[in-house]
Design a protein around this motif. Structure first.
Motif, PDB file in Angstrom:
ATOM      1  N   LEU A 166      -3.135 -19.549   4.612  1.00 41.13           N
ATOM      2  CA  LEU A 166      -4.042 -19.930   3.471  1.00 41.13           C
ATOM      3  C   LEU A 166      -4.815 -18.867   2.734  1.00 41.13           C
ATOM      4  O   LEU A 166      -4.844 -19.083   1.456  1.00 41.13           O
ATOM      5  N   ALA A 190      -3.462 -14.018  -3.207  1.00 39.06           N
ATOM      6  CA  ALA A 190      -2.331 -13.318  -3.617  1.00 39.06           C
ATOM      7  C   ALA A 190      -2.431 -12.737  -4.958  1.00 39.06           C
ATOM      8  O   ALA A 190      -1.952 -11.411  -5.112  1.00 39.06           O
ATOM      9  N   GLY A 191      -3.233 -13.025  -5.886  1.00 48.16           N
ATOM     10  CA  GLY A 191      -3.699 -12.409  -7.177  1.00 48.16           C
ATOM     11  C   GLY A 191      -4.125 -11.185  -6.823  1.00 48.16           C
ATOM     12  O   GLY A 191      -4.388 -10.433  -7.870  1.00 48.16           O
ATOM     13  N   LYS A 192      -5.103 -10.922  -5.785  1.00 48.21           N
ATOM     14  CA  LYS A 192      -5.815  -9.648  -5.575  1.00 48.21           C
ATOM     15  C   LYS A 192      -4.818  -8.468  -4.935  1.00 48.21           C
ATOM     16  O   LYS A 192      -5.072  -7.487  -4.581  1.00 48.21           O
ATOM     17  N   ALA A 212       0.991 -15.986  -6.237  1.00 48.29           N
ATOM     18  CA  ALA A 212      -0.409 -15.975  -7.192  1.00 48.29           C
ATOM     19  C   ALA A 212      -0.266 -17.050  -8.350  1.00 48.29           C
ATOM     20  O   ALA A 212      -1.262 -17.383  -8.758  1.00 48.29           O
ATOM     21  N   LYS A 213       0.817 -17.330  -8.770  1.00 48.60           N
ATOM     22  CA  LYS A 213       0.907 -18.358 -10.089  1.00 48.60           C
ATOM     23  C   LYS A 213       1.073 -19.733  -9.390  1.00 48.60           C
ATOM     24  O   LYS A 213       1.329 -20.599 -10.127  1.00 48.60           O
ATOM     25  N   GLU A 231      -6.901 -27.653  -1.909  1.00 48.06           N
ATOM     26  CA  GLU A 231      -7.538 -26.490  -2.597  1.00 48.06           C
ATOM     27  C   GLU A 231      -7.540 -27.082  -4.318  1.00 48.06           C
ATOM     28  O   GLU A 231      -6.756 -27.839  -4.587  1.00 48.06           O
ATOM     29  N   ARG A 255       4.415 -23.036  -4.547  1.00 49.90           N
ATOM     30  CA  ARG A 255       4.443 -23.639  -3.231  1.00 49.90           C
ATOM     31  C   ARG A 255       5.939 -23.213  -2.561  1.00 49.90           C
ATOM     32  O   ARG A 255       5.793 -22.935  -1.273  1.00 49.90           O
ATOM     33  N   ARG A 310      -5.149 -24.489  -9.181  1.00 51.14           N
ATOM     34  CA  ARG A 310      -5.270 -23.199  -9.645  1.00 51.14           C
ATOM     35  C   ARG A 310      -5.232 -23.100 -11.043  1.00 51.14           C
ATOM     36  O   ARG A 310      -4.615 -23.491 -12.188  1.00 51.14           O
ATOM     37  N   THR A 350      -5.193 -17.480 -13.765  1.00 53.23           N
ATOM     38  CA  THR A 350      -5.139 -16.736 -12.340  1.00 53.23           C
ATOM     39  C   THR A 350      -3.869 -15.938 -12.296  1.00 53.23           C
ATOM     40  O   THR A 350      -2.709 -16.655 -12.098  1.00 53.23           O
ATOM     41  N   ALA A 351      -3.989 -14.712 -12.119  1.00 49.48           N
ATOM     42  CA  ALA A 351      -2.854 -14.011 -12.263  1.00 49.48           C
ATOM     43  C   ALA A 351      -2.826 -12.878 -11.386  1.00 49.48           C
ATOM     44  O   ALA A 351      -3.863 -12.421 -10.719  1.00 49.48           O
ATOM     45  N   PRO A 352      -1.552 -12.245 -10.770  1.00 49.28           N
ATOM     46  CA  PRO A 352      -1.336 -11.055  -9.925  1.00 49.28           C
ATOM     47  C   PRO A 352      -2.300 -10.079 -10.257  1.00 49.28           C
ATOM     48  O   PRO A 352      -2.462  -9.931 -11.469  1.00 49.28           O
ATOM     49  N   TRP A 384      -2.381 -17.655   0.124  1.00 47.52           N
ATOM     50  CA  TRP A 384      -2.254 -18.443  -0.994  1.00 47.52           C
ATOM     51  C   TRP A 384      -3.755 -18.238  -1.843  1.00 47.52           C
ATOM     52  O   TRP A 384      -3.408 -18.012  -3.119  1.00 47.52           O
ATOM     53  N   ILE A 407      -3.474 -26.381   1.475  1.00 47.96           N
ATOM     54  CA  ILE A 407      -3.194 -25.814   0.202  1.00 47.96           C
ATOM     55  C   ILE A 407      -3.521 -27.196  -0.596  1.00 47.96           C
ATOM     56  O   ILE A 407      -3.966 -26.832  -1.799  1.00 47.96           O
ATOM     57  N   ASP A 408      -3.000 -28.299  -0.265  1.00 52.70           N
ATOM     58  CA  ASP A 408      -3.093 -29.471  -1.094  1.00 52.70           C
ATOM     59  C   ASP A 408      -4.563 -29.676  -1.426  1.00 52.70           C
ATOM     60  O   ASP A 408      -4.896 -30.381  -2.380  1.00 52.70           O
TER      61      ASP A 408
END
Lengths: 186, 221
Positions: free
Chosen positions: A55, A61-63, A14-15, B79, A18, B82, B86-88, A58, B76-77
């Motif tokens: 993906l 994850a924060g949710k 989430a942070k 994307e 990678r 972030r 953005t946090a858990p 990725w 991912i690259d």
């Protein structure tokens, strides 16, 4: 232990970590791939889908609130992606395995051989189950998911999970009977 | 001796028993049923066979090529970067906060929280004592203690009992839930409008106890 550390990895993902993503992928990609492959029956599609599944991890994850195990969450995403892919797939793309799943009562050489080997016959019949029945059998027997976890992945009540599994097994017995193997049940 | 319904329920659980994913209580229930029912035990062998061959089938499916991993990291690259905010999720953030505290800091925080609760209790207590003082009044319509008329029992249902099971059970036995559930899933259940004698109450208790959805039942005093 792995369940807890999976959650830690999700926190790191989430942070934007990678490396955590790579570790989580390494831990679960084979299981997710096999689950998806059994549904879509096409290796290339299954590979495309697992990269989409991770993906989503990725991105989402924060949710993740930790209400279910990470592996259960992964399989829920994978199932959704696989079903969407199946809906998109035109009929002419049905591969050989899928064609094999269409009922054929003729005693072809494969069936004849299967009769000699009950295990092989059982595996052939497991492949001939419908997508709905295949997924529940795999989740329970191979992915070792509890009634509650299967309910979360498939999105049905727990009582339905039990009856669906029962009917999947019943269908399996019927398919075996068609191959000349009577298990005396149901 | 199992009823047909019980046998059916156990049979549905056999796949999870074979996979080892039942809780201990359910697993013991299945084990007991398998020990007393030879046909069920035979069917369990079929389940075990299915498990072995499902595992075999899945294990022969192989693994994805490295292409899947490369595709993932290429996506991912691509994307957007972030954002730092953005946090858990909230539960994970709370967990991480407590995990970051040293044991000493955690102990002091717990003491401070306990003190705050005690102070709160003292304030509420003093307000209540003031309200109960002579000259104050109470509403006549709302009883402040449980009703003493009739006979109640304390009851806990089996964890696998569904809402419809419980409704059916209450209807059949002409019972109503007076209060609950309290801690441990205990309900206060009204069994009669009259005050039953000890013998009558024991008879009712024995009848209720025999129902499969009842885990625990006791007379209230």
């Amino acid at each position: 232990m792995q369940t807890n550390s999976d959650e830690v990895l999700i926190g790191r993902i989430a942070k934007g970590d990678r490396l955590a993503m790579q570790v989580l992928y390494g831990r679960h990609h084979v299981q997710v791939y096999r689950f998806v492959l059994r549904m879509v029956r096409n290796e290339t599609t299954a590979e495309d889908l697992i990269s989409d599944v991770f993906l989503d991890v990725w991105r989402q994850a924060g949710k993740f609130e930790g209400r279910a195990a990470v592996s259960t969450w992964l399989l829920s995403i994978a199932r959704f992606k696989a079903l969407s892919a199946l809906r998109r797939k035109p009929e002419e793309e049905l591969d050989e395995d899928a064609v094999g799943a269409i009922e054929d009562h003729a005693d072809d050489p494969e069936v004849a051989l299967a009769k000699k080997d009950k295990g092989a016959a059982l595996r052939t019949c497991l492949s001939k189950l419908s997508v709905e029945h295949r997924e529940i059998v795999d989740l329970v027997y191979y992915h070792e998911k509890s009634v509650e976890e299967v309910a979360k992945i498939v999105g049905i009540p727990e009582a339905t999970v039990k009856t669906r599994m029962f009917y999947a097994r019943k269908k399996l017995s019927e398919l075996l009977k068609e191959q000349g193997i009577d298990r005396g049940w149901p | 001796m199992m009823t047909a319904d019980e046998r059916g329920e156990i049979e549905e659980l056999l796949p999870w028993h074979a996979a080892g994913t039942l809780d201990r209580r359910e697993a013991q229930r299945v084990e007991a049923a398998l020990a007393e029912d030879a046909e069920l035990a035979r069917r369990y062998q079929l389940v075990r066979e299915e498990l072995v061959h499902t595992t075999h089938l899945n294990e022969t499916l192989g693994a994805p090529s490295v292409r899947a991993l490369e595709a993932l990291f290429a996506k991912i690259d691509a994307e957007p970067q972030r954002r730092p905010g953005t946090a858990p999720g909230i539960a994970m953030r709370i967990g991480e906060f407590f995990a970051s505290l040293s044991p000493r800091a955690l102990a002091w925080s717990a003491c401070a929280a306990a003190l705050a609760i005690l102070l709160q209790a003292a304030v509420i207590g003093s307000i209540l004592i003031k309200e109960k003082a002579p000259g104050s009044y109470e509403t006549a319509s709302v009883p402040t203690s449980p009703g003493t008329e009739g006979t109640d029992v304390l009851m806990r249902f089996q964890p696998q009992a569904t809402v419809s099971d419980i409704n059916r059970f209450l209807e059949t036995n002409k019972l109503s839930i007076a209060r609950g559930p309290s801690a441990g899933g205990i309900y206060r259940v009204h069994v009669s409008g009259a005050k039953l004698s000890k013998d009558e109450a024991t008879r009712v208790l024995n009848t209720l106890q025999q129902n499969r959805i009842v885990g625990f039942v006791a007379i209230t005093h």
